[in-house]
Enzyme design. Structure first.
Site, PDB file in Angstrom:
ATOM      1  N   ASP A  83     103.044   1.117  17.543  1.00 11.68           N
ATOM      2  CA  ASP A  83     103.654   2.474  17.280  1.00 11.68           C
ATOM      3  C   ASP A  83     104.642   3.019  18.187  1.00 11.68           C
ATOM      4  O   ASP A  83     104.699   3.879  18.463  1.00 11.68           O
ATOM      5  CB  ASP A  83     102.389   3.583  16.917  1.00 11.68           C
ATOM      6  N   VAL A 100      99.001  -6.226  13.915  1.00 12.69           N
ATOM      7  CA  VAL A 100     100.182  -6.358  14.722  1.00 12.69           C
ATOM      8  C   VAL A 100     101.024  -7.608  14.443  1.00 12.69           C
ATOM      9  O   VAL A 100     100.544  -8.763  14.458  1.00 12.69           O
ATOM     10  CB  VAL A 100      99.726  -6.290  16.366  1.00 12.69           C
ATOM     11  N   LEU A 101     102.374  -7.358  14.275  1.00 13.33           N
ATOM     12  CA  LEU A 101     103.138  -8.491  13.935  1.00 13.33           C
ATOM     13  C   LEU A 101     103.698  -9.113  15.176  1.00 13.33           C
ATOM     14  O   LEU A 101     104.174  -8.323  16.254  1.00 13.33           O
ATOM     15  CB  LEU A 101     104.058  -7.928  13.014  1.00 13.33           C
ATOM     16  N   HIS A 138     103.055   6.421  10.551  1.00 13.99           N
ATOM     17  CA  HIS A 138     102.062   6.665  11.688  1.00 13.99           C
ATOM     18  C   HIS A 138     101.316   8.112  11.515  1.00 13.99           C
ATOM     19  O   HIS A 138     102.389   9.100  11.491  1.00 13.99           O
ATOM     20  CB  HIS A 138     102.487   6.387  13.111  1.00 13.99           C
TER      21      HIS A 138
HETATM   22  C1  GRF Z   1      98.043   6.266   6.746  1.00 11.58           C
HETATM   23  O1  GRF Z   1      97.455   7.401   7.496  1.00 11.58           O
HETATM   24  C2  GRF Z   1      99.431   5.753   7.808  1.00 11.58           C
HETATM   25  O2  GRF Z   1      99.720   6.929   8.355  1.00 11.58           O
HETATM   26  C3  GRF Z   1      98.468   4.874   8.591  1.00 11.58           C
HETATM   27  O3  GRF Z   1      97.682   4.352   7.795  1.00 11.58           O
HETATM   28  C4  GRF Z   1      97.247   5.409   6.738  1.00 11.58           C
HETATM   29  C5  GRF Z   1      97.318   4.585   5.354  1.00 11.58           C
HETATM   30  O4  GRF Z   1      96.931   5.358   4.345  1.00 11.58           O
HETATM   31  N1  GRF Z   1      99.460   3.988   9.117  1.00 11.58           N
HETATM   32  P1  GRF Z   1      96.994   4.763   2.883  1.00 11.58           P
HETATM   33  O5  GRF Z   1      96.424   3.661   2.753  1.00 11.58           O
HETATM   34  O6  GRF Z   1      98.795   4.905   2.571  1.00 11.58           O
HETATM   35  O7  GRF Z   1      96.470   6.023   1.873  1.00 11.58           O
END
Ligand code: GRF
Length: 204
Positions: free
Chosen positions: A145, A92-93, A109
């Site tokens: 999120d 978290v930033l 997300h």
């Molecule tokens: C994805 O499911 C994204 O929605 C979530 O983290 C995951 C990253 O997947 N924030 P990848 O590393 O791009 O395969």
């Protein structure tokens, strides 16, 4: 527009951005650098294979978040990054970081926000018994999120789905909408009005 991608792990969304960039499908967006908080994660290997520069700022080297944020910020600034893409970045930033990139940090997300925020979105979707879930690209604000939603894509949930099956189905859509949003932002077709996002033209 220089794009910096931040990841913590696998990097399939990074790969989608690399591939779309190679195909000339990111418009004026240019992938400039990959940053990771995890040394030796698969995403770094993907960046290397693509000739994309990368850096690591390991959160374990910092006793407080502010120091980590500042190191991350200065690495991104040194690469003249204009747009920050969180693609599986598990930190978290803080406010200082967010203030340095106003409306220039986006996150992907794996759920249809505001449903199922947090790190167990797919599990929560399965437990809730929803029939449809999906993914969301949104601007990042101080919450987890939260922040104005830019784009979403829905996928069906099947009765026999486990987390892995659902993950794979959602990822296909993630890999489609994230590059499309990056392109639209670089083309200045994404505007925020009263906390809501309007995308001018099509997302493709
Ligand atoms: C994805 O499911 C994204 O929605 C979530 O983290 C995951 C990253 O997947 N924030 P990848 O590393 O791009 O395969």
């Amino acid at each position: 527009m220089n794009v910096g991608v931040l990841v913590s792990g696998r990097g399939t969304n990074l790969q989608a951005l690399i591939d779309r960039g190679r195909a000339g499908e990111l418009g004026p967006a240019r992938l400039t650098v990959l940053g990771s908080n995890t040394p030796d994660c698969p995403a770094i290997a993907r960046a290397r294979a693509a000739g994309l520069r990368s850096f690591v700022v390991d959160h374990r080297d910092y006793s407080a978040r502010a120091g980590f944020d500042r190191a991350l910020l200065s690495a991104l600034k040194s690469h003249q990054v204009d747009l920050v893409v969180l693609a599986g970045f598990m930190r978290v930033l803080g406010v200082e970081f967010l203030a340095a990139f106003p409306q220039r940090i986006i996150n992907i997300h794996p759920a249809l926000l505001p449903a199922f925020p947090g790190v167990h979105a797919r599990r929560q979707a399965l437990e809730a018994g929803v029939k449809v879930t999906g993914c969301t690209v949104h601007f990042v604000d101080g919450g987890v999120d939260t922040g104005p939603i830019i784009a979403q894509a829905a996928v069906p949930v099947h009765e026999d789905d486990d987390e892995e099956a659902l993950r794979a189905r959602i990822l296909i859509e993630e890999h489609r909408i994230l590059p499309a949003v990056v392109r639209a932002i670089a083309e200045r077709r994404v505007v925020v009005e009263s906390g809501k996002v309007r995308v001018l033209g099509v997302l493709a």
